[in-house]
Write a protein that holds these residues in place. Sequence first.
Motif, PDB file in Angstrom:
ATOM      1  N   GLN A   1       0.827  -1.203   0.000  1.00 54.76           N
ATOM      2  CA  GLN A   1       0.000   0.000   0.000  1.00 54.76           C
ATOM      3  C   GLN A   1       0.865   1.258   0.000  1.00 54.76           C
ATOM      4  O   GLN A   1       0.579   2.226  -0.716  1.00 54.76           O
ATOM      5  CB  GLN A   1      -0.932   0.006   1.214  1.00 54.76           C
ATOM      6  CG  GLN A   1      -1.941   1.148   1.237  1.00 54.76           C
ATOM      7  CD  GLN A   1      -2.881   1.104   0.045  1.00 54.76           C
ATOM      8  OE1 GLN A   1      -3.491   0.082  -0.243  1.00 54.76           O
ATOM      9  NE2 GLN A   1      -3.004   2.231  -0.652  1.00 54.76           N
ATOM     10  N   ILE A   2       1.941   1.242   0.787  1.00 61.41           N
ATOM     11  CA  ILE A   2       2.846   2.400   0.824  1.00 61.41           C
ATOM     12  C   ILE A   2       3.514   2.597  -0.535  1.00 61.41           C
ATOM     13  O   ILE A   2       3.660   3.727  -1.028  1.00 61.41           O
ATOM     14  CB  ILE A   2       3.909   2.218   1.926  1.00 61.41           C
ATOM     15  CG1 ILE A   2       3.258   2.287   3.318  1.00 61.41           C
ATOM     16  CG2 ILE A   2       5.001   3.269   1.803  1.00 61.41           C
ATOM     17  CD1 ILE A   2       2.724   3.660   3.678  1.00 61.41           C
ATOM     18  N   ARG A   3       3.928   1.499  -1.180  1.00 64.53           N
ATOM     19  CA  ARG A   3       4.532   1.600  -2.520  1.00 64.53           C
ATOM     20  C   ARG A   3       3.552   2.247  -3.497  1.00 64.53           C
ATOM     21  O   ARG A   3       3.917   3.125  -4.298  1.00 64.53           O
ATOM     22  CB  ARG A   3       4.912   0.209  -3.035  1.00 64.53           C
ATOM     23  CG  ARG A   3       6.161  -0.390  -2.431  1.00 64.53           C
ATOM     24  CD  ARG A   3       6.584  -1.618  -3.216  1.00 64.53           C
ATOM     25  NE  ARG A   3       7.692  -2.297  -2.582  1.00 64.53           N
ATOM     26  CZ  ARG A   3       7.548  -3.353  -1.783  1.00 64.53           C
ATOM     27  NH1 ARG A   3       6.323  -3.824  -1.514  1.00 64.53           N
ATOM     28  NH2 ARG A   3       8.601  -3.930  -1.243  1.00 64.53           N
ATOM     29  N   LYS A   4       2.306   1.800  -3.441  1.00 60.32           N
ATOM     30  CA  LYS A   4       1.280   2.328  -4.344  1.00 60.32           C
ATOM     31  C   LYS A   4       1.059   3.815  -4.101  1.00 60.32           C
ATOM     32  O   LYS A   4       1.017   4.609  -5.045  1.00 60.32           O
ATOM     33  CB  LYS A   4      -0.021   1.553  -4.134  1.00 60.32           C
ATOM     34  CG  LYS A   4      -1.158   2.016  -5.022  1.00 60.32           C
ATOM     35  CD  LYS A   4      -2.424   1.207  -4.738  1.00 60.32           C
ATOM     36  CE  LYS A   4      -3.590   1.715  -5.584  1.00 60.32           C
ATOM     37  NZ  LYS A   4      -4.842   0.944  -5.294  1.00 60.32           N
ATOM     38  N   ASP A   5       0.919   4.180  -2.826  1.00 55.28           N
ATOM     39  CA  ASP A   5       0.669   5.587  -2.501  1.00 55.28           C
ATOM     40  C   ASP A   5       1.859   6.468  -2.863  1.00 55.28           C
ATOM     41  O   ASP A   5       1.693   7.617  -3.284  1.00 55.28           O
ATOM     42  CB  ASP A   5       0.357   5.734  -1.011  1.00 55.28           C
ATOM     43  CG  ASP A   5      -0.970   5.083  -0.631  1.00 55.28           C
ATOM     44  OD1 ASP A   5      -1.783   4.812  -1.539  1.00 55.28           O
ATOM     45  OD2 ASP A   5      -1.171   4.834   0.576  1.00 55.28           O
ATOM     46  N   SER A   6       3.070   5.932  -2.693  1.00 51.63           N
ATOM     47  CA  SER A   6       4.266   6.759  -2.910  1.00 51.63           C
ATOM     48  C   SER A   6       4.450   7.146  -4.368  1.00 51.63           C
ATOM     49  O   SER A   6       5.147   8.108  -4.676  1.00 51.63           O
ATOM     50  CB  SER A   6       5.513   6.026  -2.406  1.00 51.63           C
ATOM     51  OG  SER A   6       5.795   4.895  -3.218  1.00 51.63           O
ATOM     52  N   ARG A   7       3.825   6.409  -5.267  1.00 51.35           N
ATOM     53  CA  ARG A   7       3.922   6.771  -6.685  1.00 51.35           C
ATOM     54  C   ARG A   7       3.253   8.119  -6.948  1.00 51.35           C
ATOM     55  O   ARG A   7       3.609   8.822  -7.890  1.00 51.35           O
ATOM     56  CB  ARG A   7       3.267   5.685  -7.544  1.00 51.35           C
ATOM     57  CG  ARG A   7       3.972   4.329  -7.488  1.00 51.35           C
ATOM     58  CD  ARG A   7       3.419   3.378  -8.536  1.00 51.35           C
ATOM     59  NE  ARG A   7       3.938   2.017  -8.342  1.00 51.35           N
ATOM     60  CZ  ARG A   7       3.222   1.019  -7.839  1.00 51.35           C
ATOM     61  NH1 ARG A   7       1.967   1.219  -7.507  1.00 51.35           N
ATOM     62  NH2 ARG A   7       3.758  -0.178  -7.691  1.00 51.35           N
ATOM     63  N   GLU A   8       2.289   8.460  -6.103  1.00 48.95           N
ATOM     64  CA  GLU A   8       1.547   9.701  -6.291  1.00 48.95           C
ATOM     65  C   GLU A   8       2.230  10.889  -5.620  1.00 48.95           C
ATOM     66  O   GLU A   8       2.254  11.994  -6.155  1.00 48.95           O
ATOM     67  CB  GLU A   8       0.128   9.543  -5.744  1.00 48.95           C
ATOM     68  CG  GLU A   8      -0.671   8.446  -6.433  1.00 48.95           C
ATOM     69  CD  GLU A   8      -2.055   8.281  -5.839  1.00 48.95           C
ATOM     70  OE1 GLU A   8      -2.461   9.151  -5.041  1.00 48.95           O
ATOM     71  OE2 GLU A   8      -2.731   7.295  -6.159  1.00 48.95           O
ATOM     72  N   TRP A   9       2.779  10.669  -4.416  1.00 46.34           N
ATOM     73  CA  TRP A   9       3.324  11.816  -3.676  1.00 46.34           C
ATOM     74  C   TRP A   9       4.789  11.684  -3.301  1.00 46.34           C
ATOM     75  O   TRP A   9       5.355  12.564  -2.678  1.00 46.34           O
ATOM     76  CB  TRP A   9       2.524  12.048  -2.390  1.00 46.34           C
ATOM     77  CG  TRP A   9       2.154  10.798  -1.652  1.00 46.34           C
ATOM     78  CD1 TRP A   9       0.920  10.267  -1.528  1.00 46.34           C
ATOM     79  CD2 TRP A   9       3.028   9.909  -0.940  1.00 46.34           C
ATOM     80  NE1 TRP A   9       0.954   9.101  -0.791  1.00 46.34           N
ATOM     81  CE2 TRP A   9       2.234   8.866  -0.418  1.00 46.34           C
ATOM     82  CE3 TRP A   9       4.404   9.890  -0.700  1.00 46.34           C
ATOM     83  CZ2 TRP A   9       2.765   7.806   0.318  1.00 46.34           C
ATOM     84  CZ3 TRP A   9       4.937   8.835   0.038  1.00 46.34           C
ATOM     85  CH2 TRP A   9       4.117   7.820   0.532  1.00 46.34           C
ATOM     86  N   GLY A  10       5.425  10.562  -3.690  1.00 46.84           N
ATOM     87  CA  GLY A  10       6.811  10.344  -3.270  1.00 46.84           C
ATOM     88  C   GLY A  10       7.767  11.436  -3.696  1.00 46.84           C
ATOM     89  O   GLY A  10       8.699  11.805  -2.970  1.00 46.84           O
ATOM     90  N   SER A  11       7.538  11.986  -4.866  1.00 51.95           N
ATOM     91  CA  SER A  11       8.443  13.016  -5.363  1.00 51.95           C
ATOM     92  C   SER A  11       8.252  14.356  -4.663  1.00 51.95           C
ATOM     93  O   SER A  11       9.062  15.267  -4.825  1.00 51.95           O
ATOM     94  CB  SER A  11       8.227  13.206  -6.871  1.00 51.95           C
ATOM     95  OG  SER A  11       6.872  13.578  -7.124  1.00 51.95           O
ATOM     96  N   ASP A  12       7.181  14.461  -3.863  1.00 46.58           N
ATOM     97  CA  ASP A  12       6.911  15.720  -3.166  1.00 46.58           C
ATOM     98  C   ASP A  12       7.726  15.882  -1.886  1.00 46.58           C
ATOM     99  O   ASP A  12       7.759  16.967  -1.304  1.00 46.58           O
ATOM    100  CB  ASP A  12       5.419  15.835  -2.819  1.00 46.58           C
ATOM    101  CG  ASP A  12       4.544  15.895  -4.064  1.00 46.58           C
ATOM    102  OD1 ASP A  12       5.053  16.348  -5.104  1.00 46.58           O
ATOM    103  OD2 ASP A  12       3.369  15.492  -3.984  1.00 46.58           O
ATOM    104  N   LEU A  13       8.353  14.800  -1.406  1.00 49.55           N
ATOM    105  CA  LEU A  13       9.130  14.873  -0.171  1.00 49.55           C
ATOM    106  C   LEU A  13      10.372  15.730  -0.399  1.00 49.55           C
ATOM    107  O   LEU A  13      11.142  15.501  -1.340  1.00 49.55           O
ATOM    108  CB  LEU A  13       9.541  13.479   0.287  1.00 49.55           C
ATOM    109  CG  LEU A  13       8.390  12.532   0.678  1.00 49.55           C
ATOM    110  CD1 LEU A  13       8.935  11.167   1.060  1.00 49.55           C
ATOM    111  CD2 LEU A  13       7.558  13.109   1.813  1.00 49.55           C
TER     112      LEU A  13
END
Length: 275
Positions: free
Chosen positions: A109-121
């Motif tokens: 689930q974290i992998r899936k979600d990170s595709r959307e906002w991971g680059s925002d960190l």
Amino acid sequence: MKNTIAVLALSSLLAVSACKKTENNNTVTGVTENPSTERFTVDSVKINDSIKLNDSLTVKYSSKMLVFPTLKDKKLLDSIYFTGKGISDFSKNGLQNYLQKSKNEYFNQIRKDSREWGSDLTFAQEWYSDTGMNVKSNTNDYLHIEYVWGSYEGGAHDNYGFSERVFDLKNNKKVELKDITSMPVTNLEALLMKNINKINSGTTDNKGQVNNSEMLLVDKIPATENFYFDEKNLYFHYSPYEIAAFAAGDITIPVSWADLKGTLNSEFAKRMKIN
């Protein structure tokens, strides 16, 4: 007043201690006598793992579940493992497999979600999910288990909470408030408000006096099923934000047996040796 140091201290306690590792804990953590000839025993299983999703984000997962080899009643076991969805195998291997499945689902689930906002960190972060079960006491065949969870997935601070449950091993059921006292809810709520400052949660005034009431977010404190007891008191445990601001931390409110005099269930009072 509790501050960021206290929150970080709890987070450190809850956070996982090993990476890329799964392990079993084979130590017997509690032994007492059951009414039958079979000894009551407690074991546990635990899993720790972590993944690095990108240069900015590491995610850790840790979970511990207790194992009760001598408990066979399915309804009782379903109640003990109420936090787990669809557990049907209560053996040590069954619970270890459940933890492994839960870990995989969390990471996916974290992998899936990170595709959307991971680059925002904008800076490196370490997120985590940690859950656990601990036997707090086993007195007169009343088994008290504390369930604890902690997590951080971005934001200003960690989150954590507690659930207290007491199980009647003689009658194979979870103890409910009505099994202890017949006091009307409104009277019990008045006692909770009266006693809120009796146990220090870390919130004090400028004179060092306990002042949990100053942080309340509610007009009345509910008498929930999140309770436990000992030879002196009935205790209600509230997680952060449940009745007070996060800075107040978790709050425990005692209600003495004397406060409940005349309303105690006679069988319960006899078993707990309450005069």
